[in-house]
Design a protein around this motif. Structure first.
Motif, PDB file in Angstrom:
ATOM      1  N   ALA A 177       0.793  -1.173  -0.086  1.00 20.05           N
ATOM      2  CA  ALA A 177       0.055  -0.071   0.014  1.00 20.05           C
ATOM      3  C   ALA A 177       1.018   1.324  -0.073  1.00 20.05           C
ATOM      4  O   ALA A 177       0.517   2.232  -0.483  1.00 20.05           O
ATOM      5  N   ALA A 178       1.989   0.973   0.596  1.00 23.02           N
ATOM      6  CA  ALA A 178       2.889   2.327   0.738  1.00 23.02           C
ATOM      7  C   ALA A 178       3.346   2.645  -0.385  1.00 23.02           C
ATOM      8  O   ALA A 178       3.634   3.753  -0.970  1.00 23.02           O
ATOM      9  N   ALA A 179       3.953   1.267  -1.292  1.00 22.40           N
ATOM     10  CA  ALA A 179       4.621   1.506  -2.534  1.00 22.40           C
ATOM     11  C   ALA A 179       3.435   2.096  -3.441  1.00 22.40           C
ATOM     12  O   ALA A 179       3.854   3.063  -4.234  1.00 22.40           O
ATOM     13  N   GLY A 180       2.417   1.469  -3.347  1.00 24.36           N
ATOM     14  CA  GLY A 180       1.227   2.005  -4.390  1.00 24.36           C
ATOM     15  C   GLY A 180       0.975   3.528  -3.919  1.00 24.36           C
ATOM     16  O   GLY A 180       0.546   4.211  -4.978  1.00 24.36           O
ATOM     17  N   ALA A 181       0.924   3.789  -2.700  1.00 21.03           N
ATOM     18  CA  ALA A 181       0.701   5.484  -2.523  1.00 21.03           C
ATOM     19  C   ALA A 181       1.789   6.020  -2.901  1.00 21.03           C
ATOM     20  O   ALA A 181       1.427   7.308  -3.351  1.00 21.03           O
ATOM     21  N   GLY A 182       2.977   5.792  -2.487  1.00 13.75           N
ATOM     22  CA  GLY A 182       4.145   6.521  -2.998  1.00 13.75           C
ATOM     23  C   GLY A 182       4.034   6.708  -4.756  1.00 13.75           C
ATOM     24  O   GLY A 182       4.266   7.669  -5.213  1.00 13.75           O
ATOM     25  N   ALA A 183       3.793   5.372  -5.179  1.00 15.30           N
ATOM     26  CA  ALA A 183       3.681   5.393  -6.759  1.00 15.30           C
ATOM     27  C   ALA A 183       2.692   6.525  -7.254  1.00 15.30           C
ATOM     28  O   ALA A 183       2.650   7.162  -8.020  1.00 15.30           O
ATOM     29  N   ALA A 232       3.760   9.994  -6.407  1.00 15.33           N
ATOM     30  CA  ALA A 232       4.967  10.324  -7.391  1.00 15.33           C
ATOM     31  C   ALA A 232       3.986  10.563  -8.811  1.00 15.33           C
ATOM     32  O   ALA A 232       4.330  11.603  -9.468  1.00 15.33           O
ATOM     33  N   ALA A 233       3.125   9.851  -9.221  1.00 10.81           N
ATOM     34  CA  ALA A 233       2.195   9.852 -10.415  1.00 10.81           C
ATOM     35  C   ALA A 233       1.385  11.348 -10.355  1.00 10.81           C
ATOM     36  O   ALA A 233       1.281  11.997 -11.239  1.00 10.81           O
ATOM     37  N   GLY A 234       0.959  11.569  -9.109  1.00 13.32           N
ATOM     38  CA  GLY A 234       0.181  12.628  -9.006  1.00 13.32           C
ATOM     39  C   GLY A 234       0.937  14.021  -8.958  1.00 13.32           C
ATOM     40  O   GLY A 234       0.685  14.940  -9.714  1.00 13.32           O
ATOM     41  N   ALA A 235       2.187  13.596  -8.236  1.00  7.84           N
ATOM     42  CA  ALA A 235       3.278  15.067  -8.294  1.00  7.84           C
ATOM     43  C   ALA A 235       3.667  15.357  -9.705  1.00  7.84           C
ATOM     44  O   ALA A 235       3.821  16.434 -10.269  1.00  7.84           O
ATOM     45  N   PHE A 236       3.950  14.030 -10.480  1.00  4.81           N
ATOM     46  CA  PHE A 236       4.481  14.182 -11.884  1.00  4.81           C
ATOM     47  C   PHE A 236       3.105  14.609 -12.611  1.00  4.81           C
ATOM     48  O   PHE A 236       3.646  15.809 -13.730  1.00  4.81           O
ATOM     49  N   ALA A 237       2.249  14.469 -12.586  1.00  6.05           N
ATOM     50  CA  ALA A 237       0.836  14.869 -13.435  1.00  6.05           C
ATOM     51  C   ALA A 237       0.599  16.253 -12.968  1.00  6.05           C
ATOM     52  O   ALA A 237       0.635  17.144 -13.857  1.00  6.05           O
ATOM     53  N   ALA A 238       0.916  16.589 -11.508  1.00  7.82           N
ATOM     54  CA  ALA A 238       0.719  17.783 -11.104  1.00  7.82           C
ATOM     55  C   ALA A 238       1.642  18.893 -11.780  1.00  7.82           C
ATOM     56  O   ALA A 238       1.517  20.069 -12.309  1.00  7.82           O
ATOM     57  N   PHE A 239       2.997  18.297 -11.533  1.00  5.67           N
ATOM     58  CA  PHE A 239       3.990  19.142 -12.271  1.00  5.67           C
ATOM     59  C   PHE A 239       3.841  19.530 -13.814  1.00  5.67           C
ATOM     60  O   PHE A 239       3.989  20.762 -14.253  1.00  5.67           O
TER      61      PHE A 239
END
Length: 207
Positions: free
Chosen positions: A39-45, A48-55
């Motif tokens: 779950a932590a890996a999924g949440a991190g991914a 990260a995907a949300g941050a990348f998308a937000a970026f």
């Protein structure tokens, strides 16, 4: 319970989680830790995907805003330059039109002044010519009048002189003719008297 004895073991074995020892607590803890890590890996991914998308979204938004700003700036700059160009063209056209109208007005005023000046000089010239002609005509008619008067006086005096001379000559000739006729009459009378005497003497007898 059959579920707890057989199916749970099969599920644990099928998931690859081997129980440590014979206790279910270690197996459950491993399962929870693996699920938490997953779950932590999924949440991190996901993070990260949300941050990348937000970026990327922020970059896209920034690019969009920058493009919009540049487009707006270019539009307003173009509008300002177009307005400045048209304003300059308008003021230049107004200045040229004002200059042309001023030049036309000054040219018209100059031509009008030249026309009136020419008309004034022409009128002055014709007036001077008329007055000079009138003066010369007056002088000519005055000279003609005085000449006619002089000639008339001379003709009158000459006529009077010739009339007096003719009258005197006529009187002189009349007197002369009367005198000559008187002398002729007297001579004729004397001659006739002498002839009568001679005839009488010839007819008388001698003694």
């Amino acid at each position: 319970m059959p579920f707890d004895t057989g199916l749970a073991r099969n599920l644990v074995v099928s998931q690859g989680l081997l129980a440590v020892g014979n206790g279910h607590a270690a197996c459950g803890f491993n399962v929870v830790c693996a699920a938490g890590a997953a779950a932590a890996a999924g949440a991190g991914a996901a993070l990260a995907a949300g941050a990348f998308a937000a970026f990327f979204a922020a970059g896209f938004l920034a690019a969009f805003l920058a493009a919009g700003f540049l487009a707006a700036a270019a539009f307003f700059a173009g509008a300002f330059l177009a307005a400045a160009f048209f304003a300059g063209a308008f003021f230049a056209a107004g200045f040229l039109a004002a200059t042309f109208l001023a030049a036309t007005f000054l040219a018209g005023a100059f031509l009008t002044a030249a026309f009136f000046a020419g008309a004034f000089f022409a009128a002055t010239f014709f007036a001077a010519t008329f007055l000079a002609g009138a003066f010369l005509a007056g002088a000519f008619f005055a000279g003609a009048f005085f000449a006619a008067t002089f000639l008339a006086g001379a003709a009158f005096l000459a006529g009077a002189f010739f009339a007096g001379a003719a009258f005197f000559a006529a009187g002189f000739f009349a007197v002369a003719i009367s005198f000559l006729l008187d002398q002729f009459t007297k001579s004729t009378s004397r001659l006739l008297d002498g002839m009568k005497r001679s005839m009488v003497l010839e007819q008388s007898p001698a003694p």
